[in-house]
Design an enzyme around this catalytic site. Structure first.
Site, PDB file in Angstrom:
ATOM      1  N   LEU A 111      21.341  -6.664   6.103  1.00 18.27           N
ATOM      2  CA  LEU A 111      22.302  -5.902   5.297  1.00 18.27           C
ATOM      3  C   LEU A 111      22.934  -6.884   4.314  1.00 18.27           C
ATOM      4  O   LEU A 111      23.172  -8.044   4.660  1.00 18.27           O
ATOM      5  CB  LEU A 111      23.412  -5.301   6.160  1.00 18.27           C
ATOM      6  CG  LEU A 111      23.100  -4.087   7.031  1.00 18.27           C
ATOM      7  CD1 LEU A 111      24.403  -3.596   7.673  1.00 18.27           C
ATOM      8  CD2 LEU A 111      22.445  -2.970   6.262  1.00 18.27           C
ATOM      9  N   ASP A 112      23.219  -6.418   3.118  1.00 18.54           N
ATOM     10  CA  ASP A 112      23.903  -7.259   2.147  1.00 18.54           C
ATOM     11  C   ASP A 112      25.287  -7.656   2.672  1.00 18.54           C
ATOM     12  O   ASP A 112      25.912  -6.907   3.433  1.00 18.54           O
ATOM     13  CB  ASP A 112      24.064  -6.521   0.811  1.00 18.54           C
ATOM     14  CG  ASP A 112      22.729  -6.216   0.150  1.00 18.54           C
ATOM     15  OD1 ASP A 112      21.739  -6.896   0.473  1.00 18.54           O
ATOM     16  OD2 ASP A 112      22.686  -5.290  -0.687  1.00 18.54           O
ATOM     17  N   ARG A 113      25.756  -8.787   2.217  1.00 20.62           N
ATOM     18  CA  ARG A 113      27.032  -9.329   2.699  1.00 20.62           C
ATOM     19  C   ARG A 113      28.195  -8.329   2.604  1.00 20.62           C
ATOM     20  O   ARG A 113      28.976  -8.201   3.564  1.00 20.62           O
ATOM     21  CB  ARG A 113      27.364 -10.606   1.926  1.00 20.62           C
ATOM     22  CG  ARG A 113      28.603 -11.311   2.411  1.00 20.62           C
ATOM     23  CD  ARG A 113      28.785 -12.657   1.748  1.00 20.62           C
ATOM     24  NE  ARG A 113      29.799 -13.445   2.427  1.00 20.62           N
ATOM     25  CZ  ARG A 113      29.895 -14.765   2.351  1.00 20.62           C
ATOM     26  NH1 ARG A 113      29.039 -15.459   1.620  1.00 20.62           N
ATOM     27  NH2 ARG A 113      30.845 -15.416   3.007  1.00 20.62           N
TER      28      ARG A 113
END
Length: 243
Positions: A62-64
């Site tokens: 997942l993106d930050r």
């Protein structure tokens, strides 16, 4: 005591699935910041009193600035099988996204072609195939409106980097807080209002259905949207795995 940046949602000898807070990296990048992978290896090491290096394989990312479910494998066999499940798209992934602009239609399938600029860590979206592009598909439906914002339920069919963020923005509906993809301002802690809400797949070893659901971040703005949850609709579709 510092709050853990995750909550364990499912754990057995083969898999560890957590609900991650926005803001923590899943795996390392050039910032050198602490990662969820490192933190969870410590969790496994302490809980099971394991000597030496702990194996923990990352199945997907997942993106930050995104919150929600992330799957890790506790054995190499489970990692290999989970990678195959994701590669064959034998997994249902459901996200919640908050946008300010109402979509053109309440439910639709988006098909685009994405080109990633690795230097900028940003994706360009096209309505047709171009050199170096990857096809990206997702479906969405509008769950409702709260205080000038709209909640979308999004089901990505492919798993491209920044896919949901870029495709919704291309439709004219950037996600709240996502200035990289056209939202007008950042929100606190540089998070965005995209949440990996639910996962459904067949366990790679036990061959049982696994249905995980991630609670929303501890955020009053998010919590307002709980009244729009429609679990009955979702349950009716649990027998459908993407081809």
């Amino acid at each position: 005591m510092k709050k853990k940046p995750y909550q364990v949602v499912y754990e057995d000898n083969h898999l560890l699935i957590v609900n991650k807070d926005p803001g923590i990296l899943v795996q390392g990048d050039r910032t050198g910041d602490t990662t969820l992978l490192t933190v969870l290896k410590e969790y496994i090491k302490e809980k099971y009193d394991k000597p030496g290096e702990v194996f923990l394989g990352l199945v997907h990312r997942l993106d930050r600035p995104v919150s929600g479910l992330v799957v890790f494998a506790r054995t190499s066999k489970a990692l290999e099988r989970m990678n195959e499940i994701f590669r064959k798209r034998q997994v249902q992934k459901t996200y919640w996204a908050v946008v300010r602009k109402k979509p053109p239609v309440d439910a639709n399938k988006l098909v685009n072609w994405l080109v990633k600029d690795e230097q900028k860590n940003q994706v360009s979206v096209y309505d047709y195939e171009v050199p170096g592009s990857q096809k990206a598909e997702l479906s969405y439906r509008l769950l409702g409106r709260i205080n000038e914002h709209f909640l979308l339920e999004v089901n990505p069919i492919t798993g491209r980097p920044h896919q949901i963020r870029s495709q919704l923005a291309h439709m004219g509906c950037p996600i709240r807080g996502d200035v990289k993809y056209g939202y007008d301002r950042a929100v606190a802690d540089k998070k965005i209002y995209l949440h990996a809400r639910r996962l459904y797949f067949i366990h790679p070893v036990k061959k049982e259905p696994i249905i995980c659901r991630a609670g929303l971040p501890n955020d009053p703005f998010w919590e307002e949207f709980l009244e729009l949850d429609d679990e009955n609709y979702k349950d009716k579709n649990l027998d459908r795995i993407y081809e």
